[in-house]
Design a protein around this motif. Structure first.
Motif, mmCIF file in Angstrom:
data_model
loop_
_atom_site.group_PDB
_atom_site.id
_atom_site.type_symbol
_atom_site.label_atom_id
_atom_site.label_comp_id
_atom_site.label_asym_id
_atom_site.label_seq_id
_atom_site.Cartn_x
_atom_site.Cartn_y
_atom_site.Cartn_z
ATOM 1 N N GLN A 15 0.589 -39.664 -8.506
ATOM 2 C CA GLN A 15 1.187 -39.095 -7.309
ATOM 3 C C GLN A 15 0.700 -37.671 -7.113
ATOM 4 O O GLN A 15 0.487 -36.947 -8.078
ATOM 5 C CB GLN A 15 2.724 -39.078 -7.418
ATOM 6 N N VAL A 16 0.554 -37.288 -5.866
ATOM 7 C CA VAL A 16 0.205 -35.908 -5.533
ATOM 8 C C VAL A 16 1.506 -35.130 -5.406
ATOM 9 O O VAL A 16 2.388 -35.520 -4.644
ATOM 10 C CB VAL A 16 -0.590 -35.845 -4.208
ATOM 11 N N GLU A 32 -3.276 -40.803 3.544
ATOM 12 C CA GLU A 32 -2.817 -40.109 2.355
ATOM 13 C C GLU A 32 -3.734 -40.445 1.171
ATOM 14 O O GLU A 32 -4.347 -41.501 1.125
ATOM 15 C CB GLU A 32 -1.349 -40.431 2.032
ATOM 16 N N THR A 55 -4.470 -28.498 -7.269
ATOM 17 C CA THR A 55 -3.361 -29.353 -6.842
ATOM 18 C C THR A 55 -2.820 -30.119 -8.047
ATOM 19 O O THR A 55 -3.587 -30.638 -8.858
ATOM 20 C CB THR A 55 -3.828 -30.357 -5.775
ATOM 21 N N THR A 56 -1.512 -30.198 -8.180
ATOM 22 C CA THR A 56 -0.903 -30.914 -9.297
ATOM 23 C C THR A 56 -0.833 -32.413 -9.000
ATOM 24 O O THR A 56 -0.332 -32.823 -7.955
ATOM 25 C CB THR A 56 0.511 -30.386 -9.592
ATOM 26 N N LEU A 57 -1.381 -33.194 -9.934
ATOM 27 C CA LEU A 57 -1.272 -34.657 -9.887
ATOM 28 C C LEU A 57 -0.398 -35.083 -11.053
ATOM 29 O O LEU A 57 -0.501 -34.538 -12.154
ATOM 30 C CB LEU A 57 -2.653 -35.321 -10.004
ATOM 31 N N THR A 92 -5.775 -30.274 -10.660
ATOM 32 C CA THR A 92 -7.141 -30.748 -10.444
ATOM 33 C C THR A 92 -8.122 -29.606 -10.699
ATOM 34 O O THR A 92 -7.784 -28.439 -10.565
ATOM 35 C CB THR A 92 -7.339 -31.263 -9.007
ATOM 36 N N ALA A 103 1.590 -30.507 -2.225
ATOM 37 C CA ALA A 103 0.317 -29.819 -2.029
ATOM 38 C C ALA A 103 0.117 -29.536 -0.553
ATOM 39 O O ALA A 103 0.575 -30.290 0.301
ATOM 40 C CB ALA A 103 -0.834 -30.677 -2.541
ATOM 41 N N LEU A 131 -7.447 -31.716 -0.428
ATOM 42 C CA LEU A 131 -6.500 -31.149 -1.384
ATOM 43 C C LEU A 131 -7.224 -29.997 -2.067
ATOM 44 O O LEU A 131 -8.361 -30.165 -2.521
ATOM 45 C CB LEU A 131 -6.116 -32.180 -2.452
#
Length: 162
Positions: free
Chosen positions: A78-79, A56, A148-150, A7, A82, A144
């Motif tokens: 999906q997260v 969430e 953060t990787t999505l 992100t 994180a 987040l």
């Protein structure tokens, strides 16, 4: 096809609302079954959805930008692992509640106790009551961090230009 990337901004449950959009930069080149590719760094647009029952984060894939052209896409997001941070946020008026409680307590202590000591005890009790009221006037915000990787998984075919 799976699109994963980081992100570009912090995303929070109170500061951001469902429908807010964020850009994720594709972490690595992705190739489709027809040989078309999305290079690393390709902007992927995701949209914040309604939070889940436990607060969430929920996102939807909206599309990608390739060579200046927006290409719509659909899919779930999906997260990745994180570190979600939580902080208490005041709804406002906390200082006023403590001061009002202290004043009311001082007046009541003076009237009921008849002395300066009663006023001081009443002020302390009123300030404590005001502090409790202020604490009830807070809510939790979950965030987040930027970076953060999505991970988005396409639910239908995305047509890339040749």
């Amino acid at each position: 096809m799976v699109l994963a990337g980081a992100t570009n901004a912090e995303i929070c449950t109170l500061a951001n609302r469902p429908g807010d959009r964020f850009v994720v930069s594709l972490a690595q080149t992705v190739s489709g079954p027809d040989g078309a590719t999305l290079p690393a760094g390709t902007p992927v647009l995701v949209e914040l959805g309604q939070p889940g029952p436990n607060g969430e984060f929920a996102f939807r894939l909206k599309g990608v930008q390739l060579n200046g052209e927006f290409i719509a896409a659909e899919g779930g997001v999906q997260v990745a692992d994180a570190t979600v941070t939580e902080r208490s946020i005041s709804k406002g008026g906390d200082k006023g509640k403590v001061i009002t409680g202290a004043i009311a307590g001082a007046i009541l202590g003076r009237v009921l106790g008849g002395s300066t000591k009663g006023a001081v005890i009443g002020a302390a009790g009123g300030a404590a009551a005001g502090t409790v009221a202020a604490a009830r006037n807070t809510t939790k915000e979950r965030c987040l961090p930027a970076g953060t990787t999505l991970t988005a998984t396409l639910s239908s075919t995305m047509l890339l230009p040749n």
